[in-house]
Design a protein around this motif. Sequence first.
Motif, short mmCIF file in Angstrom:
data_model
loop_
_atom_site.label_atom_id
_atom_site.label_comp_id
_atom_site.label_asym_id
_atom_site.label_seq_id
_atom_site.Cartn_x
_atom_site.Cartn_y
_atom_site.Cartn_z
N ASP A 229 0.83 -1.21 0.00
CA ASP A 229 0.00 0.00 0.00
C ASP A 229 0.86 1.26 0.00
OD1 ASP A 229 -2.53 -1.36 0.05
OD2 ASP A 229 -2.03 -1.93 2.10
N PHE A 230 1.99 1.19 0.67
CA PHE A 230 2.89 2.35 0.65
C PHE A 230 3.50 2.54 -0.75
CE2 PHE A 230 2.51 1.93 5.19
CZ PHE A 230 2.47 3.26 5.59
N CYS A 238 1.27 10.09 -2.57
CA CYS A 238 0.72 10.10 -1.22
C CYS A 238 1.54 9.22 -0.28
CB CYS A 238 -0.71 9.55 -1.23
SG CYS A 238 -1.90 10.57 -2.10
N THR A 239 1.26 9.33 1.01
CA THR A 239 1.67 8.32 1.97
C THR A 239 0.42 7.94 2.75
OG1 THR A 239 3.25 7.72 3.69
CG2 THR A 239 2.37 9.98 3.76
N ILE A 240 0.60 7.09 3.78
CA ILE A 240 -0.57 6.64 4.55
C ILE A 240 -0.38 7.02 6.01
CG2 ILE A 240 -1.93 4.61 5.25
CD1 ILE A 240 -0.88 3.24 2.65
N VAL A 262 -2.67 10.29 2.26
CA VAL A 262 -2.42 11.69 2.54
C VAL A 262 -1.42 12.21 1.49
CG1 VAL A 262 -1.39 13.26 4.22
CG2 VAL A 262 -2.76 11.32 5.00
N PRO A 263 -1.77 13.26 0.75
CA PRO A 263 -0.84 13.79 -0.26
C PRO A 263 0.49 14.18 0.39
CG PRO A 263 -2.99 14.84 -0.47
CD PRO A 263 -3.03 14.04 0.79
N LEU A 264 1.60 13.90 -0.32
CA LEU A 264 2.93 14.19 0.24
C LEU A 264 3.11 15.67 0.54
CD1 LEU A 264 5.17 11.82 -1.90
CD2 LEU A 264 4.51 11.56 0.50
N GLN A 265 2.40 16.55 -0.17
CA GLN A 265 2.56 17.98 0.10
C GLN A 265 1.65 18.45 1.24
OE1 GLN A 265 1.00 16.70 -2.51
NE2 GLN A 265 -0.20 18.20 -3.66
N SER A 266 0.85 17.55 1.80
CA SER A 266 0.01 17.92 2.94
C SER A 266 0.83 17.91 4.22
CB SER A 266 -1.15 16.92 3.06
OG SER A 266 -1.53 16.75 4.40
N PRO A 267 0.55 18.85 5.14
CA PRO A 267 1.29 18.86 6.40
C PRO A 267 1.28 17.49 7.09
CG PRO A 267 -0.18 20.75 6.29
CD PRO A 267 -0.45 19.93 5.07
N MET A 268 0.18 16.75 6.97
CA MET A 268 0.10 15.49 7.70
C MET A 268 1.11 14.45 7.21
SD MET A 268 -3.74 14.98 9.02
CE MET A 268 -4.56 15.37 7.50
N ALA A 269 1.62 14.63 5.99
CA ALA A 269 2.65 13.71 5.50
C ALA A 269 4.01 14.00 6.14
CB ALA A 269 2.76 13.80 3.98
N MET A 412 -9.09 8.85 0.39
CA MET A 412 -7.95 9.64 -0.07
C MET A 412 -8.21 11.11 0.27
SD MET A 412 -7.40 7.92 -3.85
CE MET A 412 -5.86 8.76 -4.21
N LEU A 413 -7.31 11.71 1.03
CA LEU A 413 -7.48 13.13 1.35
C LEU A 413 -7.06 13.99 0.17
CD1 LEU A 413 -6.34 13.59 5.03
CD2 LEU A 413 -8.57 13.05 4.10
N VAL A 414 -7.68 15.13 0.07
CA VAL A 414 -7.39 16.08 -1.00
C VAL A 414 -6.86 17.35 -0.33
CG1 VAL A 414 -8.41 17.38 -2.90
CG2 VAL A 414 -9.24 15.09 -2.36
N VAL A 415 -5.80 17.91 -0.86
CA VAL A 415 -5.29 19.18 -0.33
C VAL A 415 -6.20 20.29 -0.84
CG1 VAL A 415 -3.41 20.85 -0.38
CG2 VAL A 415 -2.90 18.41 -0.24
N ASP A 416 -6.79 21.05 0.07
CA ASP A 416 -7.74 22.05 -0.42
C ASP A 416 -7.66 23.38 0.33
OD1 ASP A 416 -10.69 20.72 1.23
OD2 ASP A 416 -8.71 21.26 1.96
#
Lengths: 423, 423
Positions: A229-230, A238-240, A262-269, A412-416
């Motif tokens: 999955d990774f 993304c990552t998970i 979680v998109p790699l450019q999202s803070p959560m990544a 799947m999260l979307v950066v928005d």
Amino acid sequence: MTKIAILGFGTVGSSVAKAVRILGIPGLEVSHIYNRDVARKRASAAAAHVGSDAIWTESIDDILHSDANIVAELVGGMDPAGSWIEAALKAGKSVVTANKQLIAYRGPELQKLAADNGVLLLHGAAVAGGVPVIPGILQGLQGDTITRISGILNGTCNYILSRMEAGDAYSDVLKDAQRLGYAEADPTADVGGFDARAKLCILARVAMHTELDPEQVATQTIADIDAVDFAYARELGCTIRQVSRAQAQGDGMYARVAPMLVPLQSPMAWSHGTQNMVVSTGAMGGDVVFSGHGAGGDATAVAVMSDLLAVAQGARCVSLPTVAKTVTGDSVAPHYLRFIVDDKPGIVSAISGALSKVGANIDSLLQRRGYPKHRLAFVVTTEPTLNSTIAQAIETIATLDCMLVRPLALEMLVVDDKDEETA
Amino acid sequence: MTKIAILGFGTVGSSVAKAVRILGIPGLEVSHIYNRDVARKRASAAAAHVGSDAIWTESIDDILHSDANIVAELVGGMDPAGSWIEAALKAGKSVVTANKQLIAYRGPELQKLAADNGVLLLHGAAVAGGVPVIPGILQGLQGDTITRISGILNGTCNYILSRMEAGDAYSDVLKDAQRLGYAEADPTADVGGFDARAKLCILARVAMHTELDPEQVATQTIADIDAVDFAYARELGCTIRQVSRAQAQGDGMYARVAPMLVPLQSPMAWSHGTQNMVVSTGAMGGDVVFSGHGAGGDATAVAVMSDLLAVAQGARCVSLPTVAKTVTGDSVAPHYLRFIVDDKPGIVSAISGALSKVGANIDSLLQRRGYPKHRLAFVVTTEPTLNSTIAQAIETIATLDCMLVRPLALEMLVVDDKDEETA
């Protein structure tokens, strides 16, 4: 003189005693320590942080009838911690606690009891340990209308998933986490999402003035996530992560704790290891990120110590009324569906048929090279679809003969977050 | 009834009026608005956020003699904002302000005046706009001993540098920033580091209980950064950000605002566009990151509105005594030195000679292909060395005939938050 009684002299309790000693605020001292088998605690190295005048006891009544002004409840769990806190509040003592389960289930009732008795109940340590999410929101974001909270609220899961992202296997990482004290012998509360769920409910109350019943918040375990999955997540940019998410939706609220892409450019990544992170989305202020060490004795002690200072100084946060809302785990999002099959002709057709039957549109189909035909892992992503609709399709697909394991579906999260104009 | 007088009905002031209307807290209303040329403001679209009972005035005395309980000072600058705040506090009105210069230079004196008059002075909006750094630290991190603050405190510089990171030229980006309203016609306060310096001094006070004289904090402009520096930074696993940094050092404090090389894995490299970020490092809690939209009317209004609520509800933060400390801009760090030369034999030898003479050791020498010999850009990195020692060597090197522009020296940040054991 402000006298502190510490209930529970474990990792956090002894770090709190250390913090009181290091800060050395005149007039603030640890006067009482309650623990079972207290002689053993008193003989431990950590006892050196406590002054020689302090009273060590195995009797909770000694605490309740003492001259301590503040009780720091660091025992955890619903009972007997809950009744001890009640008794302390009724005895006119303020309470500082790190107890997420108790605050998630009984917070408003206990707050009312505190107010009725003219004392304070603070719980800054209940979410994200040393990261001042609760005080930051209570004191600095009440001027906004917060529409969504997304968080990485469980350090154990984040440790496991970020180790897996780096290539390690779930079972190996879980063993390491247990050895290092990050995970319990029974890891269900962490990996199953029940720990994070309690914290999410507290954040929904503090940030969105909404009371949620923790039992109604849907959870999905991270134990089904596989190395494959990774690899596929990376192909999707993304990552998970185990994400805890609450969002106003119609008259109710969407709330869910689950592994998500979680998109790699999202803070959560960015969040690695045992770190915690909360992203608060406000109607006026946009996304605000808080991150840091969410667990561990010293980090948690920072939050407890800050609350102790707040009580000692009579500090008070803004408090707005809350309303109860119904919870759904259902929202419209793109989904990641992973299948591990004994490859035969017609599989993709059967899967796309099942998806199309419920009205879900396929966005992409990914098949990395190198998997054997008799254990082939491939992925379908969908256009935004209700979680429940995807679940329906998965029920059908799971019955196909060729499926070697139950198909995995992840939101799947979307950066928005609206960024400013860039040119 | 809590009545709010807004001084300055510009971008932030009108957003505050909007926030008051949107939140709709019973008993909290905008009663007075002061502005020069107030008729024009009253006729603007933003005036629709203000109730018809509100009094619009060009006379500050109307405000001072009014029944408003709270003055929201959103005019900015040292004067006359400072004397208006003094007068308001003396008139028994609490004050909420976003004025970073005034709070940096005169904060303690004005806080004392507020206390003497039994009212509050809150300034959560003075640093990082809508990111609750000040309230988060004041309410949630006072239990730790904060040893360092690092921040991206100026959105204009971050916008310029992150656009340059993406390949745009300084002069083009500055023009865009001016067109979009992110930068002033004279951008010196932003690009020179003077805006960030005021905010850093406020954070040093709030987080480290230390009074710094803003004039003593060293600054370095970002205007000397060139596209070539981003190319070399990338080779070193870094990007470039305007970093504001204060750190306890001996009996005094190191404090500096300058463009620095930031490792790509550091939180500060994540910050893009006009975002702000603060990383607080605590002895017990480690690194805590706050980030979000630091500027803009709506984001700043969130902080002002949260402070207005805090005053209205009588909320109070923890307050610990501060001490004045001397400031140095000098600390030991690896440095990035960039030279643009008309290439001739012996240059590297002359540079390494000048460095060796002051005792600075070269760590690496980088020369990318593709630069013409008559305008060759190359980079030397040094082992950890005092800034002042590097400056000495640069003075010598700058006099070499072949130097086409003054050599650029940047501090290189090192990632040093202790992470948990990973295996």
